[in-house]
Design a protein around this motif. Structure first.
Motif, short mmCIF file in Angstrom:
data_model
loop_
_atom_site.label_atom_id
_atom_site.label_comp_id
_atom_site.label_asym_id
_atom_site.label_seq_id
_atom_site.Cartn_x
_atom_site.Cartn_y
_atom_site.Cartn_z
N GLN A 138 -4.97 4.51 4.47
CA GLN A 138 -6.08 4.16 3.59
C GLN A 138 -6.75 5.38 2.92
O GLN A 138 -6.95 5.35 1.71
CB GLN A 138 -7.12 3.34 4.37
CG GLN A 138 -8.21 2.75 3.51
CD GLN A 138 -7.70 1.68 2.58
OE1 GLN A 138 -6.75 0.97 2.89
NE2 GLN A 138 -8.33 1.56 1.43
N ARG A 195 -1.94 0.96 8.31
CA ARG A 195 -2.83 0.71 7.17
C ARG A 195 -4.08 1.58 7.28
O ARG A 195 -4.53 2.16 6.29
CB ARG A 195 -3.20 -0.76 7.09
CG ARG A 195 -4.00 -1.09 5.83
CD ARG A 195 -4.34 -2.55 5.68
NE ARG A 195 -5.17 -2.99 6.80
CZ ARG A 195 -4.92 -4.05 7.54
NH1 ARG A 195 -3.86 -4.79 7.30
NH2 ARG A 195 -5.73 -4.39 8.52
N GLN A 196 -4.63 1.71 8.48
CA GLN A 196 -5.81 2.53 8.67
C GLN A 196 -5.52 4.01 8.41
O GLN A 196 -6.36 4.72 7.88
CB GLN A 196 -6.36 2.36 10.09
CG GLN A 196 -6.95 1.00 10.35
CD GLN A 196 -7.26 0.76 11.82
OE1 GLN A 196 -6.84 1.53 12.68
NE2 GLN A 196 -8.00 -0.30 12.09
N GLN A 247 -6.62 5.72 -1.21
CA GLN A 247 -7.82 5.71 -2.03
C GLN A 247 -7.89 6.94 -2.92
O GLN A 247 -8.13 6.83 -4.13
CB GLN A 247 -9.07 5.65 -1.15
CG GLN A 247 -9.31 4.32 -0.51
CD GLN A 247 -10.48 4.36 0.46
OE1 GLN A 247 -10.93 5.43 0.88
NE2 GLN A 247 -10.98 3.18 0.81
N MET A 303 0.83 -1.21 0.00
CA MET A 303 0.00 0.00 0.00
C MET A 303 0.87 1.26 0.00
O MET A 303 0.58 2.22 -0.71
CB MET A 303 -0.93 0.02 1.21
CG MET A 303 -1.85 1.22 1.24
SD MET A 303 -2.84 1.35 2.74
CE MET A 303 -4.04 0.10 2.42
#
Length: 116
Positions: A101, A97-98, A105, A26
């Motif tokens: 995100q 990751r949170q 996106q 990511m």
């Protein structure tokens, strides 16, 4: 006195290693899509007048999306902090990751949209 098991800094289970791998992918995707978006917006700024309605709309969209992503990431970190105060510890690979995100996106969507 027993202490609750806290997640370590080093992932030991296969599932945790998979999560760390997903975070690194990511982060790489975020880096490449951000670079692409910056290059495409630079091209727009060099080829179109700044007072055109399209450029004004694009600049407003850019600022709005950055503010929204920052607020969402901040809320995710605040939620993690409040959970930590309540005794629920999440490992760094989950919280990172949170936090990434919202940026991931929006950056990916902008890169795809501007490439058209």
């Amino acid at each position: 006195m027993t202490r609750a098991a806290q997640p370590g800094l080093i992932p030991m289970s296969p599932f945790a290693l998979l999560d760390v791998w997903q975070v690194s992918v990511m982060a790489f995707e975020l880096w490449t899509s951000s670079f692409s978006t910056i290059a495409q917006r630079n091209q727009l700024w060099q080829t179109q007048p700044f007072y055109s309605p399209r450029m004004i709309k694009e600049n407003q969209r850019m600022v709005t999306e950055k503010l929204e992503a920052g607020i969402e990431a901040g809320l995710a970190m605040q939620k993690t902090f409040l959970n930590m105060l309540g005794g629920q510890h999440a490992p760094w690979w989950v919280t990172s990751r949170q936090a990434m995100q919202p940026y991931h996106q929006r950056s990916s969507a902008n890169s795809r949209r501007l490439a058209r």
